[in-house]
Write a protein that holds these residues in place. Sequence first.
Motif, short mmCIF file in Angstrom:
data_model
loop_
_atom_site.label_atom_id
_atom_site.label_comp_id
_atom_site.label_asym_id
_atom_site.label_seq_id
_atom_site.Cartn_x
_atom_site.Cartn_y
_atom_site.Cartn_z
N THR A 137 74.21 39.88 92.71
CA THR A 137 74.54 41.18 92.11
C THR A 137 75.12 42.12 93.19
OG1 THR A 137 72.38 42.14 92.55
CG2 THR A 137 72.64 40.96 90.46
N ASP A 138 75.83 43.12 92.71
CA ASP A 138 76.40 44.10 93.64
C ASP A 138 75.29 44.87 94.35
OD1 ASP A 138 79.21 43.65 93.06
OD2 ASP A 138 78.73 44.42 91.08
N LYS A 197 77.45 50.08 91.72
CA LYS A 197 78.17 50.20 90.44
C LYS A 197 79.68 50.23 90.66
CE LYS A 197 75.37 50.07 87.04
NZ LYS A 197 75.54 48.97 86.08
N ARG A 230 81.29 49.07 93.22
CA ARG A 230 81.74 47.76 93.70
C ARG A 230 81.96 46.80 92.53
NH1 ARG A 230 79.62 42.69 95.57
NH2 ARG A 230 80.77 41.91 97.37
N GLY A 231 81.21 47.04 91.46
CA GLY A 231 81.32 46.15 90.29
C GLY A 231 82.72 46.09 89.71
N PHE A 232 83.48 47.17 89.83
CA PHE A 232 84.82 47.14 89.22
C PHE A 232 85.95 47.49 90.18
CE2 PHE A 232 83.08 51.39 88.46
CZ PHE A 232 84.10 52.20 88.90
#
Lengths: 301, 293
Positions: free
Chosen positions: A120-121, A293, A295-297
């Motif tokens: 996970t990020d 969060k 980094r997630g997109f």
Amino acid sequence: MSPFATLLKREWLEHRAPFFWFQAAALGLLTVVAVLALLVTGFGEVEIHIQSEGLNAPPALSIDVWSDPEWQRYAATYRQLVTLPFFGIYLLAALFMLLGTLYDERKDRSVLFWKSLPVTDLETVLSKLVVALWIAPLILIVCVLFAQIIGLVILSVFVWSRDLGDAWQLWWRAGIPLGAFQLLLGFLIQSLWVLPVAAYLMLISVSVPRMALLWAVAVPVGAALLEFGAFGTRTIASFVSRHIEPAALPGFGDDDRIMPVVHTVGDQLALLANPDLWLGVLIGAGFAYAAAKVRGFNNEL
Amino acid sequence: MSDISELESTSLIQARGLEKSFRDVRALDGFDLDLKPGRIVGLIGPNGSGKTTAIKTLLGLCRRNAGELTVLGRDPADGRARIMQQVAYIADTGILPRWMKVADLIDCFEGLHPSFDRARLDATLADTDVRRNAKVQALSKGMNVQLHLALILAIDARLLVLDEPTLGLDQIFRQKFYNLLVNDYANEARSILITTHEVREIEHLLTDVIFLSHGRCRLSIETAALEGRFTKLVADPAGADAARPLNPLFEQRSLQGVELIFDGVPRDQLAALGDVHTPNLAELFVAVVGGRE
């Protein structure tokens, strides 16, 4: 090896140069300088003139006449002086690591590889914080210990060769174990104290398209100016100023600092009762979560 | 229900009406996909058609603006890490961390992937020139792709997503890459989703094909069904004149005469007007997508 331990290893591999090799190089350099100094002053024909008001040393210096308070003060000064260059290197290394790590992976697009793994990020962000705030200081402490011991060897030879007193006193009065413990405790508490700043740097690292350092400075300065212009208060500026201080590290800075200088283990532990520390932890956790969060997109520059 | 039929009934990817915009550019505009196990699906489109955005959206690497999506039963926007236990991905350019040594990279990959099989990796890498003590940045682009593929073959991924994986590689490397893919990876439980604009290169591998243009699926079909639906007619000018009322998708002049491609027109009806063939994917791609570009 667990996935999180693997992430720590991966961070360590990427950042071992500034966190380990630079510290080791500093240790090597200090050793060489100390040995050269010993060769010149200890065994050479050079006359030594000690002119230190702070030390209040008599012309015919003898460590045997130092009082207990003097020993404590000199020992603390010695430990801190040896720590300073290593702390400076660590500070720069941690600053650039935190500010660059999530930016660089976007720059070379390796972020797509790391995100294609079952991690996970948030785990990624936490692993970077752990390496910067916990593992790198451990290396620093080990290097400082070595440096202090090497320094004591040099001083012992100096004292012995100049007949300045009982050189063995240096070893048990220098307080090396206590100093190491205080450094370890200090960095543990310091990691909480600077968490809002460290996590903020990571949030900048993962968010901005370029010039991360400029953004990192501009955002809080801009926010502080806005706050002062709008409300006439300095809450943001004061918070940032406090949380970039080495507040939990023994003896750092002077008494004119924003945060009082800590000396004893009690001083250090008292910081844990400071609500400001826990407010910072809360804000830092928020920044770390936001960094994960984003980094997630946010994959590319 | 047998294991295989159970697998076949469960979609690895189900996407309905995916939309994604970058400022005022609409990269995906109602993208649909239903990917079953055992399929090799080619996502084919010109540059800028939304292939890479589609892949990144499917993998949860970028946020969609609208649409429904499940990958292996989860929404990748929330559960990417879980999904990636069974999904592998190779991007269009080298994305392996350049600062890492190959051996360290393998160790990290092993530590992060629960189903990593080191013996399998060793076997795959043995046929390459990849040196384990080299840094990734010292590897050629071909070796970079070989290393990445070897890593992926060593995990038990149910879905392999390839985004222009052979871009910039020479013909021999491309051939090796696809041979490895078909021989060592593909089976009835695993699927491959592959994007490219080099249609001919993967035509023989595909079980399904999707043509993408301006973020929309223009055609989605099993390759086995192409022959029954599309016909290429090569006719003289008189035959072409007679065929035009049947609404060809595409028409062009060639040395052989006039080439027309039809959708859904019975082949027997066209056979009287000239030579009939099944168009290859490149011809069909130009026929279906060309006019929209």
